[in-house]
Write a protein that holds these residues in place. Structure first.
Motif, PDB file in Angstrom:
ATOM      1  N   SER A   1      72.004  19.030  17.441  1.00 52.17           N
ATOM      2  CA  SER A   1      72.752  17.807  17.724  1.00 52.17           C
ATOM      3  C   SER A   1      71.987  17.073  18.814  1.00 52.17           C
ATOM      4  O   SER A   1      71.910  17.548  19.942  1.00 52.17           O
ATOM      5  CB  SER A   1      74.167  18.133  18.199  1.00 52.17           C
ATOM      6  N   THR A   2      71.382  15.961  18.466  1.00 52.14           N
ATOM      7  CA  THR A   2      70.475  15.278  19.389  1.00 52.14           C
ATOM      8  C   THR A   2      70.738  13.772  19.407  1.00 52.14           C
ATOM      9  O   THR A   2      70.510  13.107  18.394  1.00 52.14           O
ATOM     10  CB  THR A   2      69.000  15.509  18.983  1.00 52.14           C
ATOM     11  N   PRO A   3      71.224  13.213  20.513  1.00 49.42           N
ATOM     12  CA  PRO A   3      71.389  11.756  20.598  1.00 49.42           C
ATOM     13  C   PRO A   3      70.042  11.052  20.396  1.00 49.42           C
ATOM     14  O   PRO A   3      69.042  11.432  21.014  1.00 49.42           O
ATOM     15  CB  PRO A   3      71.917  11.531  22.019  1.00 49.42           C
ATOM     16  N   GLY A   4      70.025  10.078  19.519  1.00 44.16           N
ATOM     17  CA  GLY A   4      68.787   9.344  19.255  1.00 44.16           C
ATOM     18  C   GLY A   4      67.781  10.121  18.429  1.00 44.16           C
ATOM     19  O   GLY A   4      66.648   9.667  18.222  1.00 44.16           O
ATOM     20  N   GLY A   5      68.193  11.283  17.926  1.00 45.93           N
ATOM     21  CA  GLY A   5      67.252  12.175  17.256  1.00 45.93           C
ATOM     22  C   GLY A   5      66.724  11.684  15.919  1.00 45.93           C
ATOM     23  O   GLY A   5      65.645  12.096  15.498  1.00 45.93           O
ATOM     24  N   THR A   6      67.473  10.797  15.255  1.00 50.34           N
ATOM     25  CA  THR A   6      66.940  10.293  13.978  1.00 50.34           C
ATOM     26  C   THR A   6      65.781   9.321  14.211  1.00 50.34           C
ATOM     27  O   THR A   6      64.904   9.192  13.362  1.00 50.34           O
ATOM     28  CB  THR A   6      68.041   9.614  13.137  1.00 50.34           C
TER      29      THR A   6
ATOM     30  N   GLY B   1      76.231  16.760  11.425  1.00 58.97           N
ATOM     31  CA  GLY B   1      76.947  17.106  12.639  1.00 58.97           C
ATOM     32  C   GLY B   1      76.867  18.562  13.038  1.00 58.97           C
ATOM     33  O   GLY B   1      77.563  19.405  12.495  1.00 58.97           O
ATOM     34  N   VAL B   2      75.991  18.875  13.978  1.00 60.06           N
ATOM     35  CA  VAL B   2      75.881  20.189  14.607  1.00 60.06           C
ATOM     36  C   VAL B   2      75.771  21.323  13.586  1.00 60.06           C
ATOM     37  O   VAL B   2      76.455  22.344  13.675  1.00 60.06           O
ATOM     38  CB  VAL B   2      77.061  20.440  15.589  1.00 60.06           C
TER      39      VAL B   2
ATOM     40  N   MET C   1      63.307  19.414  18.708  1.00 64.26           N
ATOM     41  CA  MET C   1      62.164  19.725  17.832  1.00 64.26           C
ATOM     42  C   MET C   1      61.300  20.825  18.445  1.00 64.26           C
ATOM     43  O   MET C   1      60.930  21.791  17.769  1.00 64.26           O
ATOM     44  CB  MET C   1      61.296  18.482  17.615  1.00 64.26           C
ATOM     45  N   ALA C   2      60.978  20.679  19.723  1.00 64.40           N
ATOM     46  CA  ALA C   2      60.133  21.674  20.390  1.00 64.40           C
ATOM     47  C   ALA C   2      60.803  23.043  20.400  1.00 64.40           C
ATOM     48  O   ALA C   2      60.150  24.071  20.186  1.00 64.40           O
ATOM     49  CB  ALA C   2      59.822  21.221  21.815  1.00 64.40           C
ATOM     50  N   THR C   3      62.119  23.058  20.613  1.00 64.42           N
ATOM     51  CA  THR C   3      62.861  24.317  20.658  1.00 64.42           C
ATOM     52  C   THR C   3      62.871  25.000  19.298  1.00 64.42           C
ATOM     53  O   THR C   3      62.608  26.210  19.186  1.00 64.42           O
ATOM     54  CB  THR C   3      64.308  24.068  21.130  1.00 64.42           C
TER      55      THR C   3
ATOM     56  N   VAL D   1      64.534  16.734  29.404  1.00 64.41           N
ATOM     57  CA  VAL D   1      65.108  15.774  28.464  1.00 64.41           C
ATOM     58  C   VAL D   1      63.982  14.904  27.911  1.00 64.41           C
ATOM     59  O   VAL D   1      62.936  14.745  28.541  1.00 64.41           O
ATOM     60  CB  VAL D   1      66.183  14.879  29.136  1.00 64.41           C
ATOM     61  N   GLY D   2      64.211  14.355  26.733  1.00 66.09           N
ATOM     62  CA  GLY D   2      63.209  13.484  26.150  1.00 66.09           C
ATOM     63  C   GLY D   2      63.141  12.154  26.882  1.00 66.09           C
ATOM     64  O   GLY D   2      64.168  11.611  27.305  1.00 66.09           O
ATOM     65  N   ARG D   3      61.931  11.634  27.043  1.00 62.63           N
ATOM     66  CA  ARG D   3      61.739  10.344  27.725  1.00 62.63           C
ATOM     67  C   ARG D   3      61.780   9.195  26.710  1.00 62.63           C
ATOM     68  O   ARG D   3      61.739   9.412  25.506  1.00 62.63           O
ATOM     69  CB  ARG D   3      60.391  10.334  28.448  1.00 62.63           C
ATOM     70  N   ASP D   4      61.817   7.975  27.215  1.00 65.88           N
ATOM     71  CA  ASP D   4      61.773   6.777  26.382  1.00 65.88           C
ATOM     72  C   ASP D   4      60.351   6.605  25.863  1.00 65.88           C
ATOM     73  O   ASP D   4      59.453   6.201  26.606  1.00 65.88           O
ATOM     74  CB  ASP D   4      62.195   5.562  27.211  1.00 65.88           C
TER      75      ASP D   4
END
Length: 239
Positions: free
Chosen positions: A44-49, A203-204, A111-113, A4-7
């Protein structure tokens, strides 16, 4: 990968991005062996923007990304990104020649995927999403990929979002775009009508799904009607 992405205000967001890239590239290479001529990849990524805007800024683009909220929290995004840049000691644009470091410091697993898939699958790719796919496009360009086999498929709600810079940034990157002209203004359901008020906006992979439907011979109006029908069915099941 289950990373998962870190802060990114406190530490690099994707210290293990290489593993995600490698696995996704292997999948892309397998798909490349198939008869598939065009791959459509949604997200679909929480916080992705926020991660997308940070990556775009690190690469030197003066971009504003969209938001699922009707009120784009742009000042909050900028404050969070400023903290992250301060942690690394960066100015805007300093990683334009080091896209993988921008991904490691500020990116997210999506992004990496998608980049890994894109490096493995060598035919046409539709990046189905909103302003987050601008960051993917910018990273691919910085990695030396020719963007003529890529397209971003999004929706009119992203295009019409004046709190973001979708068209301007896409033009600056040099990626072509498709906008799905879906219309839920007359929907019987508030949840769908809210799209017209600026909620969600994409959305997705909605733009990519509509792109595939249009290529198959359906009109955007028919797609909107089908969404209405499926929504009605889901609501009846809920009841």
């Amino acid at each position: 990968s289950n990373a998962v992405g870190r802060d990114f205000r406190k530490e690099p967001a994707l210290p293990e991005f290489g593993d995600i890239l490698k696995r996704a590239k292997l999948l892309g290479e397998e798909l490349n062996k198939s008869s598939i001529k065009e791959l459509v990849v949604g997200e679909s990524t929480p916080g992705g923007t926020t991660t997308a805007q940070a990556v775009l800024w690190a690469l030197g683009y003066d971009a504003r990304t969209s938001s699922a909220s009707p009120e784009n929290p742009q000042s909050l995004k900028e404050r969070v990104i400023a903290e992250a840049f301060s942690r690394v000691g960066l100015e805007k644009g300093q990683l334009r020649d080091n896209p993988l470091e921008a991904l490691r410091q500020f990116g997210d697993p999506m992004m990496a995927t998608v980049i890994g898939l894109s490096l493995g699958f060598r035919k046409d790719i539709v990046l189905a999403g909103g302003t987050q796919m601008l960051a993917v496009s910018a990273l691919l360009k910085a990695l030396g990929e020719a963007l003529d086999r890529f397209m971003i498929a999004t929706t009119k709600w992203v295009i019409n979002d004046r709190s973001a810079t979708f068209i301007e940034t896409a033009r600056e990157i040099g990626i072509i775009t498709y906008s799905a002209d879906l219309d839920f203004s007359k929907s019987e359901f508030k949840g769908l009508r809210d799209y017209e008020k600026g909620y969600v906006k994409e959305g997705v992979g909605a733009g990519g799904a509509t792109w595939l439907a249009v290529k198959a011979g359906f009109s955007p109006e028919e797609v909107s009607e089908k969404v209405e029908e499926l929504y009605r069915r889901l609501m009846s099941m809920k009841g």
